[in-house]
Design a protein around this motif. Structure first.
Motif, short mmCIF file in Angstrom:
data_model
loop_
_atom_site.label_atom_id
_atom_site.label_comp_id
_atom_site.label_asym_id
_atom_site.label_seq_id
_atom_site.Cartn_x
_atom_site.Cartn_y
_atom_site.Cartn_z
N LEU A 1 75.79 89.70 64.37
CA LEU A 1 74.54 90.10 63.92
C LEU A 1 74.49 91.75 64.40
N SER A 2 75.64 92.80 64.99
CA SER A 2 75.83 93.17 65.06
C SER A 2 75.67 94.47 64.33
N GLY A 3 74.95 95.38 65.25
CA GLY A 3 74.94 96.90 64.50
C GLY A 3 73.59 96.73 64.04
N TYR A 4 72.84 95.52 64.19
CA TYR A 4 71.54 95.19 63.65
C TYR A 4 70.49 95.89 64.54
N LYS A 5 69.54 96.37 64.09
CA LYS A 5 68.39 96.75 65.29
C LYS A 5 67.28 96.06 64.37
N LEU A 6 66.57 95.45 65.56
CA LEU A 6 65.28 94.98 64.81
C LEU A 6 64.60 95.35 65.82
N CYS A 7 63.10 94.33 65.59
CA CYS A 7 62.07 95.00 66.42
C CYS A 7 61.07 93.78 66.07
N ILE A 8 60.80 93.33 67.06
CA ILE A 8 59.50 92.06 67.56
C ILE A 8 58.04 92.33 67.74
N ASP A 9 58.13 92.04 66.55
CA ASP A 9 56.16 92.49 67.54
C ASP A 9 55.20 91.19 67.68
N PRO A 10 55.10 90.95 68.72
CA PRO A 10 54.26 89.73 69.33
C PRO A 10 52.66 90.29 68.78
N GLY A 11 52.45 91.05 68.33
CA GLY A 11 50.85 91.85 68.20
C GLY A 11 50.31 92.32 69.43
N HIS A 12 48.69 91.79 69.19
CA HIS A 12 47.87 92.44 70.15
C HIS A 12 48.42 91.89 71.71
N GLY A 13 48.01 92.79 72.40
CA GLY A 13 47.80 92.05 74.23
C GLY A 13 46.50 92.13 75.01
N GLY A 14 46.67 91.58 76.21
CA GLY A 14 45.04 91.23 77.04
C GLY A 14 44.97 90.19 76.14
N HIS A 15 43.54 89.90 77.19
CA HIS A 15 41.99 88.25 76.90
C HIS A 15 41.28 89.31 76.80
N GLU A 16 41.08 89.63 75.37
CA GLU A 16 39.83 90.40 75.55
C GLU A 16 39.61 89.39 73.37
N SER A 17 38.12 89.97 73.04
CA SER A 17 37.41 89.19 72.35
C SER A 17 38.28 89.04 70.80
N ASP A 18 39.68 89.92 70.29
CA ASP A 18 40.04 89.71 69.48
C ASP A 18 41.34 88.17 70.24
N ASP A 19 41.37 87.86 71.46
CA ASP A 19 42.32 86.93 71.34
C ASP A 19 41.97 85.84 71.03
N ARG A 20 42.61 84.60 70.32
CA ARG A 20 42.18 83.59 70.46
C ARG A 20 42.14 82.60 71.78
N ASN A 21 41.10 81.85 72.17
CA ASN A 21 41.30 80.97 73.73
C ASN A 21 41.41 79.68 73.35
N MET A 22 41.61 78.85 73.34
CA MET A 22 41.30 77.01 73.35
C MET A 22 41.30 77.07 75.06
N THR A 23 40.44 76.67 75.49
CA THR A 23 40.69 76.51 77.24
C THR A 23 40.65 75.37 76.80
N TRP A 24 40.38 74.41 76.20
CA TRP A 24 40.60 73.19 76.04
C TRP A 24 42.39 73.09 76.92
N ALA A 25 42.96 74.03 75.84
CA ALA A 25 44.29 73.68 76.11
C ALA A 25 44.70 74.85 77.00
N ASN A 26 44.32 75.76 77.41
CA ASN A 26 45.03 76.80 78.34
C ASN A 26 46.15 77.39 77.48
N PHE A 27 45.00 77.72 76.93
CA PHE A 27 46.42 78.63 74.88
C PHE A 27 45.88 79.70 74.51
N TRP A 28 46.28 80.56 75.12
CA TRP A 28 45.65 82.48 74.36
C TRP A 28 46.72 82.83 73.44
N GLU A 29 46.68 83.18 72.36
CA GLU A 29 47.23 83.38 71.24
C GLU A 29 47.81 84.40 71.68
#
Length: 104
Positions: A23-51
């Motif tokens: 893949l030499s010569g290719y430029k790729l951008c990875i977007d993991p999306g929003h950050g932070g533990h805010e209202s738009d971040d799914r939190n599954m407390t039973w699994a200790n999981f944040w989206e």
């Protein structure tokens, strides 16, 4: 049947990565999306999981794979945690990262 199909797809992806072309010569951008533990971040407390944390860890894994194949890679977000503008860039800011690097 569904599990068999998922295993087949996973096997195909793994084999593809092992036989991946350079893949030499290719430029790729990875977007993991929003950050932070805010209202738009799914939190599954039973699994200790944040989206946002899950997406970021997968982005780092993909970043490593692509760089090992020779690609130039940039992430739109590099850390997670408390809310804040540095940690939670908007969609236009994340798109600007890809545009500035001239991502393929």
């Amino acid at each position: 049947m569904k599990i068999t199909m998922k295993i087949l797809i996973a096997f195909t992806v793994i084999v593809s990565f092992l036989n991946a072309q350079d893949l030499s010569g290719y430029k790729l951008c990875i977007d993991p999306g929003h950050g932070g533990h805010e209202s738009d971040d799914r939190n599954m407390t039973w699994a200790n999981f944040w989206e946002s944390e899950s997406n970021l860890s997968k982005a780092y894994f993909l970043d490593t794979l692509l760089k090992n194949m020779g690609a130039t890679v940039v992430l739109t977000r590099h850390y997670n945690g408390d809310s804040g503008s540095d940690n939670d860039p908007g969609l236009s800011e994340r798109a600007a990262v890809a545009n500035q690097m001239g991502a393929d």
